[in-house]
Design a protein around this motif. Sequence first.
Motif, PDB file in Angstrom:
ATOM      1  N   ILE A 157       0.838  -1.199   0.000  1.00 38.97           N
ATOM      2  CA  ILE A 157       0.000   0.000   0.000  1.00 38.97           C
ATOM      3  C   ILE A 157       0.872   1.247   0.000  1.00 38.97           C
ATOM      4  O   ILE A 157       1.732   1.435   0.857  1.00 38.97           O
ATOM      5  CB  ILE A 157      -0.944  -0.003   1.228  1.00 38.97           C
ATOM      6  N   ILE A 163      -6.339   0.563  -0.391  1.00 39.65           N
ATOM      7  CA  ILE A 163      -7.092  -0.531   0.233  1.00 39.65           C
ATOM      8  C   ILE A 163      -8.485  -0.619  -0.387  1.00 39.65           C
ATOM      9  O   ILE A 163      -8.954  -1.703  -0.763  1.00 39.65           O
ATOM     10  CB  ILE A 163      -7.205  -0.328   1.761  1.00 39.65           C
ATOM     11  N   SER A 167      -9.967  -3.600  -2.732  1.00 40.40           N
ATOM     12  CA  SER A 167     -11.123  -4.322  -2.194  1.00 40.40           C
ATOM     13  C   SER A 167     -12.266  -4.396  -3.197  1.00 40.40           C
ATOM     14  O   SER A 167     -13.046  -5.351  -3.195  1.00 40.40           O
ATOM     15  CB  SER A 167     -11.610  -3.646  -0.904  1.00 40.40           C
ATOM     16  N   VAL A 176      -1.733  -7.661   2.423  1.00 37.26           N
ATOM     17  CA  VAL A 176      -1.111  -6.420   1.952  1.00 37.26           C
ATOM     18  C   VAL A 176       0.151  -6.140   2.761  1.00 37.26           C
ATOM     19  O   VAL A 176       0.386  -6.728   3.820  1.00 37.26           O
ATOM     20  CB  VAL A 176      -2.059  -5.203   2.077  1.00 37.26           C
ATOM     21  N   GLN A 209      -7.908   1.511   8.759  1.00 37.02           N
ATOM     22  CA  GLN A 209      -8.310   0.837   7.525  1.00 37.02           C
ATOM     23  C   GLN A 209      -8.102  -0.669   7.500  1.00 37.02           C
ATOM     24  O   GLN A 209      -8.677  -1.352   6.648  1.00 37.02           O
ATOM     25  CB  GLN A 209      -7.565   1.465   6.327  1.00 37.02           C
ATOM     26  N   ILE A 210      -7.293  -1.220   8.399  1.00 39.20           N
ATOM     27  CA  ILE A 210      -6.961  -2.646   8.293  1.00 39.20           C
ATOM     28  C   ILE A 210      -7.362  -3.440   9.533  1.00 39.20           C
ATOM     29  O   ILE A 210      -7.869  -4.557   9.416  1.00 39.20           O
ATOM     30  CB  ILE A 210      -5.446  -2.830   8.014  1.00 39.20           C
ATOM     31  N   VAL A 216      -8.907  -7.911   4.862  1.00 39.52           N
ATOM     32  CA  VAL A 216      -7.521  -7.496   4.613  1.00 39.52           C
ATOM     33  C   VAL A 216      -6.636  -7.892   5.788  1.00 39.52           C
ATOM     34  O   VAL A 216      -6.970  -7.657   6.949  1.00 39.52           O
ATOM     35  CB  VAL A 216      -7.434  -5.972   4.383  1.00 39.52           C
TER      36      VAL A 216
END
Length: 466
Positions: A157, A163, A167, A176, A209-210, A216
Amino acid sequence: MNTKYIDLIDQTFDFPQEEFTLENRTLEFHGINLMELVENYGVPLKFTYLPQISNNINKAKQWFAGAMKKHKYKGKYHYCYCTKSSHFKHVLNEALKNDIHIETSSAFDIDIVEKLKAEGKITDDTYVISNGFKRAQYVTNIARLINNGHKNAIPIIDNYEEIDLLSQEIEGKFNVGIRIASEEEPKFEFYTSRLGIGYKNIVPFYRNQIQNNKRVKLKMLHFFINTGIRDNAYYWNELQKCLKVYTSLKRICPSLDSLNIGGGFPIKNSLAFDFDYQYMVDEIINQIKMVCEEEEVKVPNIFTEFGSFTVGESGGAIYEVLYQKQQNDREKWNMINSSFITTLPDTWAINKRFILLPINRWYDSYERVLLGGLTCDSDDYYNSEQHMNAIYLPKYNKEKPLYIGFFNTGAYQETIGGFGGLQHCLIPSPKHILIDRNENGEVTTKLFSEQQKSEELLKILGYDNN
């Protein structure tokens, strides 16, 4: 008096060296008779000595294996080749003989990976590390590779939107990595790399975000230094900052298990080149282990991405000195039968140094010269700014042709120079020869590409569209 070129080399460097020797008064490269190449194929000429690719890969593997054994390091080591250094099939075929992995930079790289996979050169167990800023086609191609079952594909990333973009196209779960935006050297024109996410923002990015995203999984932290792996305060300082980020992430992210220490090893650019690869590997492994032990986290698997180191020392270019021009009292210009801008673009673009040696006439007297290319561009030259020292070559004699070789030119020069495309002042690309060894260790040569013809350039320019 010691006035011959061989005397100058003997007085200045340790010679002969592992890859450079004299046989019958002419230069040999890894035991290859270069004058025979000149006589058989003519000049200008470029060549790739394929066995050197495998030689360097296996050297690096041995250095890391030795360091990990010494320090009882429990992680694994994975050697990756970054294809941007040279995308040619003969390079990838040779490199992939050695159980390595691939790092990609753009959409078309994935097409190459799929071709190699169809031929059995790459399997689902091969890691495909995808770096770079990802435009739509690159995202689509990465998604296609993963959707077709390549679970060891790890997109790195580079920005906050990737992301979501991945996705949208990847079916199901995927792994990732995150690239650190390292700080550049103090002498650089800007402070922080344009690529990746800043040190301070990586843990918040992971949380946002993860961490709670069930699709992810973070597997890798990617650390890249533009100037490569070097024994200086800047490199060690950046590595320490990277390790602080890794250990902070590891505490809250159990799936994180790999550290990619991107940034390559230097390659030999002078007969005086001296770089202690084993020491550097040993110290990198030592520092990673010490920091992880202090922070009480498990040591990561180590990935490296060596491009120039993999392929650079396999390449060479041979030219003939056509003529000498005495332009003033001090400057003698030896004019070669090609162009530096087109065949060795890094010499003028970034003052890149390559090893320069004559092929023949080592037992003749020498003189100080400048080297000029055929184009009408004032930057088409090679002098002491690029070279380690002043350039000395056997004295020009129109009755005795002089051939000169540039060595360790195998990384980037063809792609930057526009292989198969337009060349500055329409100077044609030279012949390109592949050199290998058969099962008995005997040298074999194969013509990869002929010198460009005017018809090819005219067609590109639109003069011959029939």
